[in-house]
Design an enzyme around this catalytic site. Structure first.
Site, PDB file in Angstrom:
ATOM      1  N   HIS A  76      -7.175   2.230   7.956  1.00  0.00           N
ATOM      2  CA  HIS A  76      -6.034   1.937   7.066  1.00  0.00           C
ATOM      3  C   HIS A  76      -5.198   0.759   7.552  1.00  0.00           C
ATOM      4  O   HIS A  76      -4.438   0.184   6.787  1.00  0.00           O
ATOM      5  CB  HIS A  76      -5.064   3.119   7.038  1.00  0.00           C
ATOM      6  CG  HIS A  76      -5.601   4.354   6.434  1.00  0.00           C
ATOM      7  ND1 HIS A  76      -6.391   4.350   5.324  1.00  0.00           N
ATOM      8  CD2 HIS A  76      -5.432   5.660   6.763  1.00  0.00           C
ATOM      9  CE1 HIS A  76      -6.687   5.596   5.009  1.00  0.00           C
ATOM     10  NE2 HIS A  76      -6.139   6.408   5.864  1.00  0.00           N
ATOM     11  N   HIS A 126       1.408   5.785   1.258  1.00  0.00           N
ATOM     12  CA  HIS A 126       0.069   5.777   1.878  1.00  0.00           C
ATOM     13  C   HIS A 126       0.076   4.840   3.098  1.00  0.00           C
ATOM     14  O   HIS A 126       0.621   3.733   3.032  1.00  0.00           O
ATOM     15  CB  HIS A 126      -0.980   5.308   0.861  1.00  0.00           C
ATOM     16  CG  HIS A 126      -2.384   5.534   1.341  1.00  0.00           C
ATOM     17  ND1 HIS A 126      -3.005   4.670   2.222  1.00  0.00           N
ATOM     18  CD2 HIS A 126      -3.260   6.523   1.103  1.00  0.00           C
ATOM     19  CE1 HIS A 126      -4.221   5.131   2.487  1.00  0.00           C
ATOM     20  NE2 HIS A 126      -4.392   6.259   1.815  1.00  0.00           N
ATOM     21  N   GLU A 128      -2.029   2.861   4.396  1.00  0.00           N
ATOM     22  CA  GLU A 128      -2.545   1.495   4.167  1.00  0.00           C
ATOM     23  C   GLU A 128      -1.445   0.603   3.572  1.00  0.00           C
ATOM     24  O   GLU A 128      -1.255  -0.544   3.993  1.00  0.00           O
ATOM     25  CB  GLU A 128      -3.749   1.551   3.223  1.00  0.00           C
ATOM     26  CG  GLU A 128      -4.299   0.170   2.879  1.00  0.00           C
ATOM     27  CD  GLU A 128      -5.355   0.212   1.776  1.00  0.00           C
ATOM     28  OE1 GLU A 128      -6.231   1.081   1.811  1.00  0.00           O
ATOM     29  OE2 GLU A 128      -5.272  -0.643   0.870  1.00  0.00           O
ATOM     30  N   CYS A 192     -11.464  -2.420  -3.003  1.00  0.00           N
ATOM     31  CA  CYS A 192     -12.694  -2.737  -2.266  1.00  0.00           C
ATOM     32  C   CYS A 192     -13.929  -2.315  -3.062  1.00  0.00           C
ATOM     33  O   CYS A 192     -13.863  -1.417  -3.912  1.00  0.00           O
ATOM     34  CB  CYS A 192     -12.666  -2.119  -0.878  1.00  0.00           C
ATOM     35  SG  CYS A 192     -13.230  -0.453  -0.823  1.00  0.00           S
ATOM     36  N   SER A 220      -6.878  12.920   1.068  1.00  0.00           N
ATOM     37  CA  SER A 220      -7.553  11.621   0.955  1.00  0.00           C
ATOM     38  C   SER A 220      -7.284  11.004  -0.406  1.00  0.00           C
ATOM     39  O   SER A 220      -7.604  11.579  -1.445  1.00  0.00           O
ATOM     40  CB  SER A 220      -9.061  11.829   1.173  1.00  0.00           C
ATOM     41  OG  SER A 220      -9.780  10.810   0.526  1.00  0.00           O
ATOM     42  N   ASN A 222      -8.575   8.258  -1.798  1.00  0.00           N
ATOM     43  CA  ASN A 222      -9.731   7.832  -2.608  1.00  0.00           C
ATOM     44  C   ASN A 222     -10.453   9.050  -3.200  1.00  0.00           C
ATOM     45  O   ASN A 222     -10.994   8.969  -4.296  1.00  0.00           O
ATOM     46  CB  ASN A 222     -10.649   6.912  -1.799  1.00  0.00           C
ATOM     47  CG  ASN A 222     -11.458   7.651  -0.762  1.00  0.00           C
ATOM     48  OD1 ASN A 222     -12.486   8.220  -1.083  1.00  0.00           O
ATOM     49  ND2 ASN A 222     -10.985   7.674   0.468  1.00  0.00           N
TER      50      ASN A 222
END
Ligand code: SF4
Length: 284
Positions: A76, A126, A128, A192, A220, A222
């Site tokens: 991250h 988050h 990231e 990504c 999570s 994603n």
């Protein structure tokens, strides 16, 4: 019963790389230094437990790190401040920031220096996004909904980036509105490829089965996106689990075709276990 696994599911490039870097660090730790990860290495408790057993400790703050230890930055990434703080200590940094995330950090740093107002499309809490914001002096506007855009003032120059795991549709939709806030906008679709592949294949799988099982950590981001995408196609028959033990067998045994997809932090062996359990169901 037919069990179909999505074309793209499970560990992504960035997670695989972070795990490899961590295991190489363990192997090369001749001086038996204490090894930490800053926060859990990936959003998968089973993998984190395995690493812990091998001697990798999870540390959530920088104050209690042992002197002369090693700290691994997870995929991250983290803000510039974190590197600055560690640099002042007698601690070695091993950087496993995913190159896709590093690229975003470099974009916001560059455009902040050029006087652009930075907008990050993503979840403000988050790690990231917190890390990316830390490369533009924590001055970015973080937006995730149309309503959030109201807080962005009218400015001359805007630079838009997006959290790597956001859905492409949301990026396009929000960019159209955000762009109206500035005379000049540069935008970077930094979602990504691993995320796009997983989301696309989850959607097409969900359309063609009776029920979908999404495997991945409950925290999570994603994985949650995959759940949302599958629920869009199969609102009543999408099931989110972390391990094979959580499979709702009594419900699933009623369906002819079951799709399996998994978040980027889900190891292959957990996917295999789920498939095996469902295949056993068809035999019995
Ligand atoms: S989801 Fe994408 S950006 Fe995030 S770690 Fe994986 S490859 Fe890197």
């Amino acid at each position: 019963m037919k069990v179909i696994v999505a074309d793209y599911s499970g560990f992504c490039f960035g997670v695989e790389r972070a795990i490899k870097i961590t295991s190489d660090t363990l192997d090369n730790n001749m001086n038996k230094k204490c090894i930490y990860t800053l926060g859990p290495l990936i959003h998968n408790q089973q993998v984190v437990n395995e690493l812990q057993d091998a001697g990798v400790k999870v540390m959530n703050d920088l104050d209690n790190l042992e002197d002369n230890s090693i700290i691994i930055i997870r995929s991250h990434g983290v803000s510039k401040d974190v590197y600055d703080i560690i640099d002042k200590k007698n601690i070695e940094i091993i950087d496993a920031t995913c190159p896709f995330v590093k690229k975003i950090q470099n974009i916001v740093k560059k455009y902040r220096a050029k006087g652009y107002t930075i907008v990050i499309i993503g979840n403000s809490d988050h790690p990231e996004v917190i890390g990316i914001n830390g490369w533009c002096d924590n001055q970015a506007y973080v937006v995730k909904t149309k309503d959030d855009i109201e807080k962005i003032p009218s400015v001359h120059k805007l630079c838009i980036v997006v959290q790597t795991t956001m859905p492409t549709g949301l990026y396009d939709e929000l960019c159209d509105i955000i762009e109206k806030k500035a005379k000049q906008t540069v935008k970077f679709n930094t979602i990504c490829s691993a995320t796009m592949d997983r989301q696309k294949s989850a959607r097409s799988l969900a359309k063609n089965v009776d029920a979908v099982v999404v495997i991945g950590g409950y925290h999570s981001s994603n994985t949650q996106k995959l759940v949302d995408i599958c629920k869009n196609e199969k609102p009543n028959t999408t099931f989110h689990i972390e391990t094979a033990e959580e499979l709702p067998i009594d419900i699933l045994k009623n369906y002819k075709a079951i799709g399996i997809t998994a978040g980027a932090s889900t190891p292959g062996w957990i996917i295999d276990e789920v498939v095996e359990k469902l295949n056993d169901l068809s035999i019995n």
